[in-house]
Design a protein around this motif. Structure first.
Motif, PDB file in Angstrom:
ATOM      1  N   ARG A 203       0.853  -1.195   0.000  1.00  0.00           N
ATOM      2  CA  ARG A 203       0.000   0.000   0.000  1.00  0.00           C
ATOM      3  C   ARG A 203       0.881   1.233   0.000  1.00  0.00           C
ATOM      4  NH1 ARG A 203      -5.123   1.378   4.014  1.00  0.00           N
ATOM      5  NH2 ARG A 203      -6.097   2.839   2.548  1.00  0.00           N
ATOM      6  N   LYS A 204       0.518   2.212  -0.800  1.00  0.00           N
ATOM      7  CA  LYS A 204       1.345   3.428  -0.820  1.00  0.00           C
ATOM      8  C   LYS A 204       0.980   4.328   0.353  1.00  0.00           C
ATOM      9  CE  LYS A 204      -1.321   6.051  -4.305  1.00  0.00           C
ATOM     10  NZ  LYS A 204      -2.435   5.131  -4.554  1.00  0.00           N
ATOM     11  N   LEU A 205       2.000   4.941   0.949  1.00  0.00           N
ATOM     12  CA  LEU A 205       1.784   5.780   2.125  1.00  0.00           C
ATOM     13  C   LEU A 205       0.875   6.963   1.798  1.00  0.00           C
ATOM     14  CD1 LEU A 205       2.576   6.085   5.120  1.00  0.00           C
ATOM     15  CD2 LEU A 205       4.430   7.575   4.389  1.00  0.00           C
ATOM     16  N   ALA A 206       0.912   7.380   0.532  1.00  0.00           N
ATOM     17  CA  ALA A 206       0.080   8.522   0.126  1.00  0.00           C
ATOM     18  C   ALA A 206      -1.398   8.249   0.395  1.00  0.00           C
ATOM     19  CB  ALA A 206       0.311   8.849  -1.346  1.00  0.00           C
ATOM     20  N   ASP A 207      -1.790   6.968   0.446  1.00  0.00           N
ATOM     21  CA  ASP A 207      -3.180   6.654   0.804  1.00  0.00           C
ATOM     22  C   ASP A 207      -3.550   7.221   2.165  1.00  0.00           C
ATOM     23  OD1 ASP A 207      -3.646   5.315  -1.506  1.00  0.00           O
ATOM     24  OD2 ASP A 207      -3.793   3.306  -0.617  1.00  0.00           O
ATOM     25  N   ALA A 208      -2.545   7.347   3.040  1.00  0.00           N
ATOM     26  CA  ALA A 208      -2.814   7.857   4.388  1.00  0.00           C
ATOM     27  C   ALA A 208      -3.279   9.308   4.357  1.00  0.00           C
ATOM     28  CB  ALA A 208      -1.568   7.732   5.262  1.00  0.00           C
ATOM     29  N   LEU A 209      -3.066   9.981   3.221  1.00  0.00           N
ATOM     30  CA  LEU A 209      -3.458  11.388   3.114  1.00  0.00           C
ATOM     31  C   LEU A 209      -4.875  11.561   2.559  1.00  0.00           C
ATOM     32  CD1 LEU A 209      -0.109  12.725   1.605  1.00  0.00           C
ATOM     33  CD2 LEU A 209      -0.849  12.839   3.982  1.00  0.00           C
ATOM     34  N   VAL A 210      -5.423  10.469   2.034  1.00  0.00           N
ATOM     35  CA  VAL A 210      -6.762  10.560   1.437  1.00  0.00           C
ATOM     36  C   VAL A 210      -7.796  10.301   2.529  1.00  0.00           C
ATOM     37  CG1 VAL A 210      -8.267   9.731  -0.408  1.00  0.00           C
ATOM     38  CG2 VAL A 210      -5.776   9.655  -0.691  1.00  0.00           C
ATOM     39  N   THR A 211      -8.233  11.376   3.184  1.00  0.00           N
ATOM     40  CA  THR A 211      -9.022  11.186   4.408  1.00  0.00           C
ATOM     41  C   THR A 211     -10.379  10.557   4.150  1.00  0.00           C
ATOM     42  OG1 THR A 211      -9.605  13.499   4.194  1.00  0.00           O
ATOM     43  CG2 THR A 211      -7.931  12.952   5.830  1.00  0.00           C
ATOM     44  N   GLU A 212     -10.940  10.703   2.930  1.00  0.00           N
ATOM     45  CA  GLU A 212     -12.266  10.108   2.679  1.00  0.00           C
ATOM     46  C   GLU A 212     -12.237   8.594   2.875  1.00  0.00           C
ATOM     47  OE1 GLU A 212     -11.209  12.191  -0.753  1.00  0.00           O
ATOM     48  OE2 GLU A 212     -10.925  13.167   1.171  1.00  0.00           O
ATOM     49  N   MET A 213     -11.063   7.996   2.700  1.00  0.00           N
ATOM     50  CA  MET A 213     -10.968   6.543   2.852  1.00  0.00           C
ATOM     51  C   MET A 213     -10.780   6.124   4.306  1.00  0.00           C
ATOM     52  SD  MET A 213      -8.283   6.106  -0.291  1.00  0.00           S
ATOM     53  CE  MET A 213      -7.832   4.418   0.124  1.00  0.00           C
ATOM     54  N   SER A 214     -10.657   7.083   5.219  1.00  0.00           N
ATOM     55  CA  SER A 214     -10.365   6.805   6.621  1.00  0.00           C
ATOM     56  C   SER A 214      -9.203   5.821   6.747  1.00  0.00           C
ATOM     57  CB  SER A 214     -11.601   6.250   7.345  1.00  0.00           C
ATOM     58  OG  SER A 214     -11.338   6.137   8.722  1.00  0.00           O
ATOM     59  N   PRO A 215      -8.098   6.117   6.067  1.00  0.00           N
ATOM     60  CA  PRO A 215      -7.015   5.129   5.941  1.00  0.00           C
ATOM     61  C   PRO A 215      -6.335   4.798   7.264  1.00  0.00           C
ATOM     62  CG  PRO A 215      -6.265   7.270   5.208  1.00  0.00           C
ATOM     63  CD  PRO A 215      -7.732   7.411   5.468  1.00  0.00           C
ATOM     64  N   LEU A 216      -6.347   5.711   8.224  1.00  0.00           N
ATOM     65  CA  LEU A 216      -5.644   5.466   9.482  1.00  0.00           C
ATOM     66  C   LEU A 216      -6.613   5.171  10.618  1.00  0.00           C
ATOM     67  CD1 LEU A 216      -2.917   8.262   9.180  1.00  0.00           C
ATOM     68  CD2 LEU A 216      -2.707   5.828   8.644  1.00  0.00           C
ATOM     69  N   GLY A 217      -7.879   5.084  10.270  1.00  0.00           N
ATOM     70  CA  GLY A 217      -8.869   4.718  11.281  1.00  0.00           C
ATOM     71  C   GLY A 217      -9.312   5.905  12.116  1.00  0.00           C
ATOM     72  N   LEU A 218     -10.162   5.601  13.080  1.00  0.00           N
ATOM     73  CA  LEU A 218     -10.713   6.646  13.945  1.00  0.00           C
ATOM     74  C   LEU A 218      -9.819   6.856  15.152  1.00  0.00           C
ATOM     75  CD1 LEU A 218     -14.444   5.500  13.862  1.00  0.00           C
ATOM     76  CD2 LEU A 218     -13.336   7.287  12.478  1.00  0.00           C
ATOM     77  N   CYS A 219      -9.761   8.102  15.620  1.00  0.00           N
ATOM     78  CA  CYS A 219      -8.941   8.419  16.778  1.00  0.00           C
ATOM     79  C   CYS A 219      -9.454   7.683  18.010  1.00  0.00           C
ATOM     80  CB  CYS A 219      -8.956   9.930  17.024  1.00  0.00           C
ATOM     81  SG  CYS A 219      -8.057  10.381  18.518  1.00  0.00           S
ATOM     82  N   GLN A 220      -8.549   7.029  18.695  1.00  0.00           N
ATOM     83  CA  GLN A 220      -8.897   6.304  19.920  1.00  0.00           C
ATOM     84  C   GLN A 220      -8.606   7.141  21.159  1.00  0.00           C
ATOM     85  OE1 GLN A 220     -10.271   3.038  19.475  1.00  0.00           O
ATOM     86  NE2 GLN A 220     -10.238   3.820  17.376  1.00  0.00           N
TER      87      GLN A 220
END
Ligand SMILES: [Zn+2]
Ligand SMILES: [Zn+2]
Length: 349
Positions: A203-220
């Motif tokens: 997976r490309k790290l740039a995906d982490a910048l595409v917030t619509e995909m919630s790539p890093l999940g919800l803040c815990q």
């Protein structure tokens, strides 16, 4: 990669900071890179109070009370060395953060047809990490460096990226393949950085910048500067919705801001009673009533020299005021500074 069952007890790293650095750079929750470690400065509960002098600055105290909603607040200087000969010194505890590192063992792997420099992306709990500093496999030992990327939310919560979840696009991923961080080019372009598993899931790290995909999940709601698994009790929400995590580059200049309240220190009646009461607060702690004042002064030389001749009733009132935060309506700090610096102005309120 079996999880290690060994308990890793490396001695805490040592560093020194000047008091101004503590205020500007090393406040609670700040990420700090030392030569061998990357650290997160612990909250005030993790600071010892050696060399922390009490500060008498009533207007600043009032600002802090307003900002925090706390009635009882002490202002203190940061800890400092007290007695180098006896090794009595103030200290600030920091936590290792992030917990993921990149091992300096370079191989070549291919991501989406692009040849890349690949390095193992490892968590400190992996069996292959000896002491946070060395990665070891069949081929040898390699130093590790803390990974540059973590995640945070707009409310200031902070945590490691869940790299497995990210790579496999799955929350709570149980896959245990070795992970690699892949870089094509210089490594500064997000579109040329990838996470890849041993088996080739990429997976490309740039995906982490595409917030619509919630790539890093919800803040815990994680607050790792208050302890490794610490988190806010309330769910982190933004406009009524759960907050998304965002990618944060650790070294970015926007990664940390201190919250600072400032007042200009105004000359006060020199050595006023209130000032002395604040500064000797710890010595005065045993006094529980006006009737205790005389005995306290008799048996504590510091109190004796500070308060001899002071009316006990007046002293007790001052102690109570210091403890209870009874300040009455003091002038707003900025107004008072202006009044004193430019003198009284007729017709201006
Ligand atoms: Zn949050
Ligand atoms: Zn929040």
């Amino acid at each position: 990669m079996p999880p290690s069952t060994r308990r890793k007890a490396a001695p805490p790293p040592l560093g020194e900071a000047r008091q101004s650095q503590v205020l500007q750079l090393y406040g609670p929750g700040a990420m700090v890179d030392l030569p061998d470690y990357s650290l997160l400065i612990g909250g005030l509960d993790f600071w010892n109070n050696k060399g922390c002098d009490l500060i008498h600055e009533p207007r600043l105290l009032q600002l802090v009370r307003q900002a925090t909603g706390m009635a009882r607040v002490d202002l203190r200087t940061p800890p400092k060395e007290v007695d180098p000969l006896k090794n009595v010194s103030g200290s600030i505890k920091a936590f290792r953060f992030p917990e993921w590192s990149v091992a300096q063992k370079v191989s070549e792997r291919v991501a989406f047809g692009i040849p890349c420099r690949a390095r193992p992306l490892v968590h400190f709990n992996d069996g292959c990490i000896a002491d946070w500093r060395t990665y070891q496999d069949d081929e040898g030992k390699y130093p590790v460096v803390p990974v540059r990327f973590v995640m945070a939310c707009a409310h200031g919560h902070l945590s490691d990226i869940r790299w497995r979840d990210f790579c496999f696009r799955q929350f709570g991923c149980k896959n245990s393949e070795r992970l690699y961080l892949l870089e094509a080019g210089t490594g500064n372009d997000f579109t040329q950085i990838y996470v890849q598993s041993e088996g080739g899931t990429t997976r490309k790290l740039a995906d982490a910048l595409v917030t619509e995909m919630s790539p890093l999940g919800l803040c815990q709601g994680q607050t790792p500067w208050l302890g490794r698994n610490a988190r806010d009790p309330d769910k982190c929400k933004t406009d009524g919705e759960p907050t998304q995590n965002r990618l944060l580059v650790r070294s970015a200049t926007n990664a940390y801001f201190t919250e600072t309240l400032t007042v200009i220190s105004l000359p006060e009646e020199a050595n006023s009673l209130a000032k002395r009461v604040t500064e000797l607060k710890d010595d005065l702690a045993l006094i529980e009533a006006q009737a205790d004042v005389a005995a306290a002064l008799k048996f504590n030389p510091r109190l004796k020299s500070a308060f001899t001749g002071v009316d006990p009733e007046l002293l007790w009132q001052s102690i109570e005021a210091q403890r209870g935060g009874i300040t009455g309506q003091a002038a707003q700090p900025k107004d008072e500074e202006l009044a004193l610096l430019i003198g009284p102005m007729d017709g201006v309120s």
